[in-house]
Design a protein around this motif. Structure first.
Motif, mmCIF file in Angstrom:
data_model
loop_
_atom_site.group_PDB
_atom_site.id
_atom_site.type_symbol
_atom_site.label_atom_id
_atom_site.label_comp_id
_atom_site.label_asym_id
_atom_site.label_seq_id
_atom_site.Cartn_x
_atom_site.Cartn_y
_atom_site.Cartn_z
ATOM 1 N N LYS A 1 8.597 24.658 17.296
ATOM 2 C CA LYS A 1 8.752 25.478 16.094
ATOM 3 C C LYS A 1 7.392 26.213 16.104
ATOM 4 O O LYS A 1 6.260 25.771 16.252
ATOM 5 C CB LYS A 1 8.958 24.474 15.140
ATOM 6 N N LYS B 1 21.181 28.112 19.616
ATOM 7 C CA LYS B 1 19.977 27.031 19.738
ATOM 8 C C LYS B 1 18.872 27.579 18.997
ATOM 9 O O LYS B 1 17.809 26.889 19.172
ATOM 10 C CB LYS B 1 19.686 26.511 21.107
ATOM 11 N N ASN C 1 21.037 22.854 12.599
ATOM 12 C CA ASN C 1 22.594 23.204 12.878
ATOM 13 C C ASN C 1 23.507 22.978 11.946
ATOM 14 O O ASN C 1 24.386 23.976 11.482
ATOM 15 C CB ASN C 1 22.943 22.745 14.177
ATOM 16 N N ASN D 1 20.324 18.390 9.980
ATOM 17 C CA ASN D 1 19.673 19.204 10.873
ATOM 18 C C ASN D 1 19.639 20.624 10.849
ATOM 19 O O ASN D 1 20.686 20.954 9.966
ATOM 20 C CB ASN D 1 19.877 18.572 12.446
ATOM 21 N N ARG E 1 15.563 24.865 19.626
ATOM 22 C CA ARG E 1 15.663 23.523 20.398
ATOM 23 C C ARG E 1 15.298 23.167 21.469
ATOM 24 O O ARG E 1 15.673 24.032 22.463
ATOM 25 C CB ARG E 1 17.415 23.331 20.128
ATOM 26 N N GLY E 2 14.758 22.068 21.673
ATOM 27 C CA GLY E 2 14.091 21.684 23.081
ATOM 28 C C GLY E 2 12.712 22.159 23.258
ATOM 29 O O GLY E 2 12.137 21.983 24.264
ATOM 30 N N SER F 1 12.685 28.013 14.840
ATOM 31 C CA SER F 1 12.822 26.657 15.699
ATOM 32 C C SER F 1 13.546 26.823 16.913
ATOM 33 O O SER F 1 14.719 27.616 16.797
ATOM 34 C CB SER F 1 13.396 25.521 14.789
ATOM 35 N N GLU G 1 12.187 20.180 8.357
ATOM 36 C CA GLU G 1 13.063 20.732 9.107
ATOM 37 C C GLU G 1 14.534 20.059 8.994
ATOM 38 O O GLU G 1 15.619 20.659 8.572
ATOM 39 C CB GLU G 1 12.847 20.606 10.420
ATOM 40 N N ARG G 2 14.472 18.581 8.557
ATOM 41 C CA ARG G 2 15.815 18.029 8.424
ATOM 42 C C ARG G 2 15.620 17.890 6.821
ATOM 43 O O ARG G 2 14.667 17.262 6.071
ATOM 44 C CB ARG G 2 15.526 16.626 8.903
#
Length: 252
Positions: free
Chosen positions: A229, A201, A35, A33, A225-226, A223, A62-63
């Protein structure tokens, strides 16, 4: 300071790099991911003499996997990833399924998250990237998402026909500071966005940025998080009050 789980991830990636250097053949990680990618990039100086690149199956992935290559190899091996299309057996009776629906069903089959890359939802179907070999497992075991009967169809990655959908956002900002732009993108207060930035994040081009004053450049992919993007398209003009009109394409 890194948490224990993050230290384990970094140690594993360094071990893969050492394996590549010692045996002089390509070595690949599972999907990381944002992070995990950021942690890896922040410690690249700990790697032995190998080259590396990221690969996720398509340009905006993204991944992504880390692909380690022996130093001076002069070539790149394709990452061991596959693409499946998950489509309803009877389109007329298909539910409106979301990314969460597909991911939840895949994880419900006992598949580790690191074996699954991006999931691209398009109409009544989804394209799923996975590690090599996992495609066969998914084909054998996945026949339903929620109440919709589905079938899995292997796809050539080179033939992927998917175009991201955007919602264009345009508004005034004091500058191209990261906190100001993400506040505009997600219609949130700068203070709440600043907290996310401080908590690492927020990622710019896959790397965590901890400074609210970071200045974005045209074409940066951000991006949060939550939240989602977006692509920062830049500043188009200045207002009479000295503010700027920023243009953003938020992924839907």
């Amino acid at each position: 300071m890194m948490e224990k789980e993050e230290q384990m991830i970094l140690r594993h990636l360094v071990d893969l790099a050492n394996e590549c250097a010692q045996r002089e053949y390509p070595v690949f990680s599972d999907f990381l991911n944002l992070n995990e990618q950021s942690i890896f990039l922040s410690h690249r100086e700990e790697l032995p003499a190998v080259s590396f690149h990221f690969e996720g199956g398509y340009p905006l992935a993204e991944r992504r996997m880390v692909c380690f290559m022996p130093s001076g190899a002069g070539y790149q091996c394709p990452a061991p990833l596959c693409l499946l299309k998950i489509a309803p057996v009877h389109a007329k009776f298909a539910e409106e399924l979301t990314h969460r629906d597909y991911l939840g069903t895949l994880l419900g089959l006992g598949i580790e998250r690191s074996k699954i890359g991006d999931i691209l939802v398009q109409g009544d179907s989804a394209f799923v990237f996975c590690t090599e070999g996992m495609d066969r497992y998914i084909e054998e075991h996945l026949d339903r998402v929620r109440r919709t009967s589905v079938r899995c169809i292997r796809q050539e990655i080179s033939q992927l026909s998917w175009e991201p959908r955007f919602k264009s956002v345009r508004g005034s900002v004091a500058s191209a500071r990261l906190d100001a732009v993400i506040s505009l993108a997600f219609h949130a207060s700068r203070s709440s966005m600043a907290g996310l930035i401080k908590g690492e994040k927020v990622f710019v081009n896959g790397k965590a940025v901890a400074s609210a004053g970071y200045s974005l450049k045209e074409g940066d992919v951000v991006s949060v998080r939550g939240y989602g993007k977006f692509i920062y398209r830049g500043i188009s003009q200045q207002t009479r009050k000295g503010r700027y009109f920023a243009e953003i394409d938020v992924f839907e």
